[in-house]
Design an enzyme around this catalytic site. Structure first.
Site, PDB file in Angstrom:
ATOM      1  N   LYS A  71       0.809  -1.230   0.000  1.00 24.53           N
ATOM      2  CA  LYS A  71       0.000   0.000   0.000  1.00 24.53           C
ATOM      3  C   LYS A  71       0.842   1.280   0.000  1.00 24.53           C
ATOM      4  O   LYS A  71       0.467   2.268  -0.626  1.00 24.53           O
ATOM      5  CB  LYS A  71      -0.942   0.017   1.207  1.00 24.53           C
ATOM      6  CG  LYS A  71      -2.138  -0.909   1.074  1.00 24.53           C
ATOM      7  CD  LYS A  71      -3.096  -0.660   2.232  1.00 24.53           C
ATOM      8  CE  LYS A  71      -4.257  -1.619   2.210  1.00 24.53           C
ATOM      9  NZ  LYS A  71      -5.260  -1.294   3.239  1.00 24.53           N
ATOM     10  N   ASP A 108     -10.048   3.345   2.302  1.00 30.91           N
ATOM     11  CA  ASP A 108     -10.215   2.746   3.634  1.00 30.91           C
ATOM     12  C   ASP A 108     -11.041   3.651   4.556  1.00 30.91           C
ATOM     13  O   ASP A 108     -11.879   3.173   5.326  1.00 30.91           O
ATOM     14  CB  ASP A 108      -8.856   2.468   4.290  1.00 30.91           C
ATOM     15  CG  ASP A 108      -8.175   1.248   3.692  1.00 30.91           C
ATOM     16  OD1 ASP A 108      -8.883   0.385   3.139  1.00 30.91           O
ATOM     17  OD2 ASP A 108      -6.932   1.172   3.773  1.00 30.91           O
TER      18      ASP A 108
END
Ligand code: ATR
Length: 279
Positions: A71, A108
């Protein structure tokens, strides 16, 4: 659904990738909407990530999700990165533009908030302070989402205090540090408690936090979803708190990517939850 020569393609890059639930959940939506497309697991070693992403674009993928351990690395391969991903220092969704550009986003935070809103419809950011347990990457996404949503105080409660201080110092705004050794004062007027640590996950010890000081009106949310009802959520439910499990965050964070790649905004339903849990 048969895949034709026109199929739209996406996938998830991780290492390892075999435990990822993303192919199951995107596959459910593809079938539900009868879309000519596929979403596949993509096992990519860290040292090959930077060449894998442009290769996917060359193969005319629409984009991909990015998961552990890529990520942070994903920021560097993007031509553009949205403000939220930049603030988190992490990208979880790649969109390959028709212009040839690689665009990075982080969903997220929106996934966390939409799960919270769906699971606790009575909660509103203005209800009062939030206590975020943990100071890792997940805590960062949750704390930024809550601060941006307008929560008046976001208290970071972490075993290693200096990590909480670093997070609060860097992000600023409503973030402050709570005391791990004496959490009661930070819980007394809280409207929301979120566990972002791995404590409570299968194979891990439970979160050692006494809920007695927390008003029973406060929403308790665990981002752990294995098991679905953690020790924290079971204790909170027994006390009468509204509780929200972590599975929905995984499902909601997937919505923007699916919409961008396949042109349909999918819904997070009980049917999807049951399908992903059974997989
Ligand atoms: P992620 O990026 O997924 O959030 P992480 O960066 O490894 O994961 O963060 C894990 C979090 O769980 C940290 O806040 C960690 O606390 P420390 O900063 O003190 O390490 C917390 N955590 C993990 N195991 C813990 C334990 N046994 N007791 C208390 N906190 C724990």
């Amino acid at each position: 659904m048969t895949i034709t020569g026109n199929a739209a393609l996406a996938g998830v890059l991780g290492w390892p990738i075999n435990h990822s639930k993303s192919p199951v959940l995107h596959g459910y939506w593809l079938r539900q909407h009868a879309i000519d497309g596929a979403y596949v697991p993509l096992a990519v070693a860290p040292e090959r990530f930077a060449e894998a992403v442009p290769a996917l674009a060359a193969l005319h993928f629409q984009g991909a999700n990015v998961t552990v351990p890529h990520k942070e690395r994903a920021l560097a391969v993007c031509d553009t990165v949205d403000a939220h991903a930049r603030r988190l220092g992490a990208v979880n969704t790649l969109i390959f533009g028709t212009d040839g550009g690689i665009h990075g986003r982080n969903t997220d935070g929106v996934g966390f908030l939409n799960n919270l809103r769906q699971g606790a419809p009575g909660w509103s950011p203005a209800d009062g302070p939030a206590v975020v347990v943990g100071a890792g990457g997940a805590a960062r996404a949750v704390a930024v989402a809550l601060a941006d949503a307008g929560v008046p105080a976001v208290r970071v409660l972490n075993r290693t205090r200096h990590k909480a201080e670093a997070l609060a110092g860097e992000l600023g705004g409503p973030l402050t540090v709570a005391d791990w050794a004496d959490p009661a004062p930070s819980l007394g007027d809280a409207a929301l408690l979120v566990n972002t640590t791995s404590l409570g996950m299968t194979g891990e010890p439970p979160l050692p936090l006494d809920l007695a000081p927390l008003p029973t009106t406060a929403v308790v949310n665990d981002i752990v979803y294995k098991p679905l009802e953690t020790d924290l959520l079971a204790r909170a439910r027994a006390r009468g708190h509204p509780v929200v499990d972590g599975l929905g965050m995984l499902l909601h964070q997937a919505v923007p990517g699916f919409a961008a790649w396949f042109g349909v905004t999918p819904e997070v339903t009980d049917g999807l939850r049951a399908h992903v849990l059974a997989a």
